[in-house]
Enzyme design. Structure first.
Site, PDB file in Angstrom:
ATOM      1  N   ASP A   9     -37.632 -30.568  65.606  1.00 22.88           N
ATOM      2  CA  ASP A   9     -37.812 -31.130  64.279  1.00 22.88           C
ATOM      3  C   ASP A   9     -37.452 -32.619  64.349  1.00 22.88           C
ATOM      4  O   ASP A   9     -36.634 -33.037  65.182  1.00 22.88           O
ATOM      5  CB  ASP A   9     -36.893 -30.401  63.293  1.00 22.88           C
ATOM      6  CG  ASP A   9     -36.891 -31.047  61.936  1.00 22.88           C
ATOM      7  OD1 ASP A   9     -37.977 -31.207  61.350  1.00 22.88           O
ATOM      8  OD2 ASP A   9     -35.794 -31.417  61.451  1.00 22.88           O
ATOM      9  N   THR A  13     -33.046 -34.160  62.515  1.00 25.96           N
ATOM     10  CA  THR A  13     -32.694 -33.586  63.821  1.00 25.96           C
ATOM     11  C   THR A  13     -32.713 -34.658  64.901  1.00 25.96           C
ATOM     12  O   THR A  13     -31.709 -34.917  65.559  1.00 25.96           O
ATOM     13  CB  THR A  13     -33.656 -32.446  64.194  1.00 25.96           C
ATOM     14  OG1 THR A  13     -33.641 -31.469  63.146  1.00 25.96           O
ATOM     15  CG2 THR A  13     -33.242 -31.793  65.510  1.00 25.96           C
ATOM     16  N   ARG A  40     -33.385 -37.114  49.347  1.00 24.23           N
ATOM     17  CA  ARG A  40     -33.654 -36.174  50.442  1.00 24.23           C
ATOM     18  C   ARG A  40     -33.816 -34.752  49.918  1.00 24.23           C
ATOM     19  O   ARG A  40     -34.709 -34.017  50.332  1.00 24.23           O
ATOM     20  CB  ARG A  40     -32.527 -36.246  51.469  1.00 24.23           C
ATOM     21  CG  ARG A  40     -32.614 -35.232  52.608  1.00 24.23           C
ATOM     22  CD  ARG A  40     -33.852 -35.406  53.446  1.00 24.23           C
ATOM     23  NE  ARG A  40     -33.811 -34.547  54.638  1.00 24.23           N
ATOM     24  CZ  ARG A  40     -34.864 -34.244  55.382  1.00 24.23           C
ATOM     25  NH1 ARG A  40     -36.064 -34.725  55.077  1.00 24.23           N
ATOM     26  NH2 ARG A  40     -34.732 -33.479  56.458  1.00 24.23           N
ATOM     27  N   SER A 117     -43.183 -31.953  63.155  1.00 21.32           N
ATOM     28  CA  SER A 117     -42.741 -32.541  61.895  1.00 21.32           C
ATOM     29  C   SER A 117     -43.692 -32.310  60.729  1.00 21.32           C
ATOM     30  O   SER A 117     -44.897 -32.144  60.905  1.00 21.32           O
ATOM     31  CB  SER A 117     -42.558 -34.043  62.093  1.00 21.32           C
ATOM     32  OG  SER A 117     -42.132 -34.671  60.902  1.00 21.32           O
ATOM     33  N   ASN A 118     -43.113 -32.363  59.520  1.00 19.39           N
ATOM     34  CA  ASN A 118     -43.909 -32.414  58.290  1.00 19.39           C
ATOM     35  C   ASN A 118     -44.604 -33.762  58.143  1.00 19.39           C
ATOM     36  O   ASN A 118     -45.574 -33.886  57.398  1.00 19.39           O
ATOM     37  CB  ASN A 118     -42.996 -32.216  57.066  1.00 19.39           C
ATOM     38  CG  ASN A 118     -42.722 -30.754  56.760  1.00 19.39           C
ATOM     39  OD1 ASN A 118     -43.428 -29.862  57.202  1.00 19.39           O
ATOM     40  ND2 ASN A 118     -41.675 -30.508  55.983  1.00 19.39           N
ATOM     41  N   LYS A 150     -43.638 -26.939  56.424  1.00 21.14           N
ATOM     42  CA  LYS A 150     -42.582 -26.009  56.768  1.00 21.14           C
ATOM     43  C   LYS A 150     -41.906 -25.552  55.471  1.00 21.14           C
ATOM     44  O   LYS A 150     -41.804 -26.350  54.538  1.00 21.14           O
ATOM     45  CB  LYS A 150     -41.524 -26.683  57.651  1.00 21.14           C
ATOM     46  CG  LYS A 150     -42.016 -27.194  58.997  1.00 21.14           C
ATOM     47  CD  LYS A 150     -40.877 -27.944  59.666  1.00 21.14           C
ATOM     48  CE  LYS A 150     -41.242 -28.481  61.031  1.00 21.14           C
ATOM     49  NZ  LYS A 150     -40.103 -29.204  61.647  1.00 21.14           N
ATOM     50  N   SER A 174     -33.540 -27.579  65.272  1.00 26.04           N
ATOM     51  CA  SER A 174     -33.543 -28.235  63.967  1.00 26.04           C
ATOM     52  C   SER A 174     -32.147 -28.298  63.365  1.00 26.04           C
ATOM     53  O   SER A 174     -31.347 -27.372  63.516  1.00 26.04           O
ATOM     54  CB  SER A 174     -34.476 -27.491  63.005  1.00 26.04           C
ATOM     55  OG  SER A 174     -34.494 -28.115  61.735  1.00 26.04           O
ATOM     56  N   ASN A 176     -31.996 -28.457  60.144  1.00 24.21           N
ATOM     57  CA  ASN A 176     -32.273 -27.949  58.806  1.00 24.21           C
ATOM     58  C   ASN A 176     -32.336 -26.424  58.829  1.00 24.21           C
ATOM     59  O   ASN A 176     -33.206 -25.848  59.481  1.00 24.21           O
ATOM     60  CB  ASN A 176     -33.596 -28.514  58.292  1.00 24.21           C
ATOM     61  CG  ASN A 176     -33.589 -30.033  58.239  1.00 24.21           C
ATOM     62  OD1 ASN A 176     -32.778 -30.641  57.549  1.00 24.21           O
ATOM     63  ND2 ASN A 176     -34.491 -30.661  58.987  1.00 24.21           N
ATOM     64  N   PHE A 178     -33.320 -24.258  56.621  1.00 20.48           N
ATOM     65  CA  PHE A 178     -34.557 -23.669  56.122  1.00 20.48           C
ATOM     66  C   PHE A 178     -35.627 -23.637  57.211  1.00 20.48           C
ATOM     67  O   PHE A 178     -36.448 -22.715  57.275  1.00 20.48           O
ATOM     68  CB  PHE A 178     -35.073 -24.434  54.893  1.00 20.48           C
ATOM     69  CG  PHE A 178     -35.792 -25.715  55.213  1.00 20.48           C
ATOM     70  CD1 PHE A 178     -37.153 -25.733  55.488  1.00 20.48           C
ATOM     71  CD2 PHE A 178     -35.099 -26.918  55.260  1.00 20.48           C
ATOM     72  CE1 PHE A 178     -37.814 -26.922  55.784  1.00 20.48           C
ATOM     73  CE2 PHE A 178     -35.745 -28.106  55.560  1.00 20.48           C
ATOM     74  CZ  PHE A 178     -37.103 -28.107  55.824  1.00 20.48           C
ATOM     75  N   ASP A 179     -35.613 -24.637  58.069  1.00 24.92           N
ATOM     76  CA  ASP A 179     -36.566 -24.732  59.167  1.00 24.92           C
ATOM     77  C   ASP A 179     -36.291 -23.657  60.213  1.00 24.92           C
ATOM     78  O   ASP A 179     -37.203 -23.000  60.733  1.00 24.92           O
ATOM     79  CB  ASP A 179     -36.450 -26.132  59.779  1.00 24.92           C
ATOM     80  CG  ASP A 179     -37.643 -26.528  60.633  1.00 24.92           C
ATOM     81  OD1 ASP A 179     -38.669 -25.815  60.630  1.00 24.92           O
ATOM     82  OD2 ASP A 179     -37.555 -27.582  61.291  1.00 24.92           O
TER      83      ASP A 179
END
Length: 220
Positions: A9, A13, A40, A117-118, A150, A174, A176, A178-179
Site C-alpha cells: 500500500d 504505508t 485523511r 494504491s487507490n 479498496k 499496509s 491501514n 481496513f486494507d
C-alpha cells in the site's frame, strides 16, 4: 503458502500522509493537526462511499472533496492560492523514514515487489520516484482501471492478475487496517504495519498474518 509477491500500500504505508502538516501549519496554524486528521478520515470515508454507490471518482478529486469538508467543519476560509497549495501538498508527500532501506533490501530477492494504491498510477509513480523508491519495484498497480476503491475484493483480484501471481501467494503490506481486512477477505495474505503502538486493529475476528512495527520488520 509461501509469499511470491508483495503488494505495498502507498498512502499510510510507504508514503506519510502527515506530510501535509508542513503546508497546513503555514496556512492554518494551530488547527493544522485537526484539519489533517479530518482530511485523511474523510478521504477514506468518501472513497468507501463512492465505491458503495458505484460512482467512481479519481482519487485526487476524492481528496479535494475531503479537504472541502475539513475546511468547512473547522470553519477555515482560504484564498485560491492557499487552497491550491494544500491540494498540491498531496503530490509532494515524503516517504516514511524506514521505507527506502526496507524496499532496497527486499529488491532482487525471491519475492516480486509492487506498489498498490487507490491513487492514479502517474501520481503514485511520481511520489515513489521523488522518494527514490520507484526503481526498486517491479511495477505500480493502481485501482483506477477497476473504477472501484479498496477494500472492494475486485481490486485485490485485479492486483493478483496484474502481478501474475495466485492471489493466495500475494501478501498485502499496509498500515491501514481496513486494507488488511479487505485483502484477507479477498484471499490474500496480509501484514499490518503498526507504527503506532496505541493503534487498534479493527476487532472483526480476522487477524493479520503478521504484525510489524515498521517496514524493516519484513527484512528481519
Amino acid at each position: 503458502m509461501p509469499i511470491q509477491t508483495y503488494a505495498f500500500d502507498v498512502y499510510g504505508t510507504l508514503i506519510d500522509t502527515d506530510g501535509v502538516l508542513r503546508s497546513l501549519r503555514q496556512i492554518t496554524g494551530d488547527q493544522a493537526e485537526q484539519v489533517s486528521a479530518t482530511w485523511r478520515s474523510k478521504q477514506l470515508e468518501y472513497s468507501f462511499r463512492h465505491g458503495l454507490m458505484q460512482q467512481y471518482m479519481p482519487f485526487p478529486l476524492v481528496t479535494a472533496e475531503a479537504l472541502n469538508y475539513a475546511l468547512a467543519v473547522h470553519k477555515i476560509r482560504l484564498t485560491e492560492s492557499e487552497y491550491e497549495i494544500l491540494l498540491d501538498s498531496y503530490q509532494d508527500l515524503p516517504a516514511f523514514p524506514d521505507a527506502l532501506a526496507a524496499i532496497k533490501a527486499l529488491a532482487g530477492g525471491a519475492q516480486k515487489l509492487f506498489a498498490f494504491s487507490n491513487g492514479p498510477k502517474s501520481i503514485v509513480s511520481a511520489l515513489l520516484e521523488q522518494a527514490q523508491l520507484l526503481s526498486y519495484f517491479d511495477g505500480v498497480v493502481s485501482v483506477e482501471a477497476t473504477q472501484v476503491f479498496k477494500p472492494s475484493p475486485v481490486v485485490y483480484q485485479y492486483f493478483a492478475e496484474m502481478a501474475q501471481t495466485s492471489i493466495s501467494a500475494c501478501a498485502l503490506v499496509s498500515g491501514n487496517s481496513f486494507d488488511v481486512l479487505g485483502a484477507k477477505a479477498a484471499g490474500m495474505q496480509a501484514i499490518w504495519v503498526q507504527r503506532d503502538a496505541q493503534a487498534v486493529f479493527d476487532p472483526w475476528g480476522v487477524n493479520p498474518d503478521r504484525v510489524i512495527e515498521d517496514l524493516g520488520g519484513l527484512v528481519t
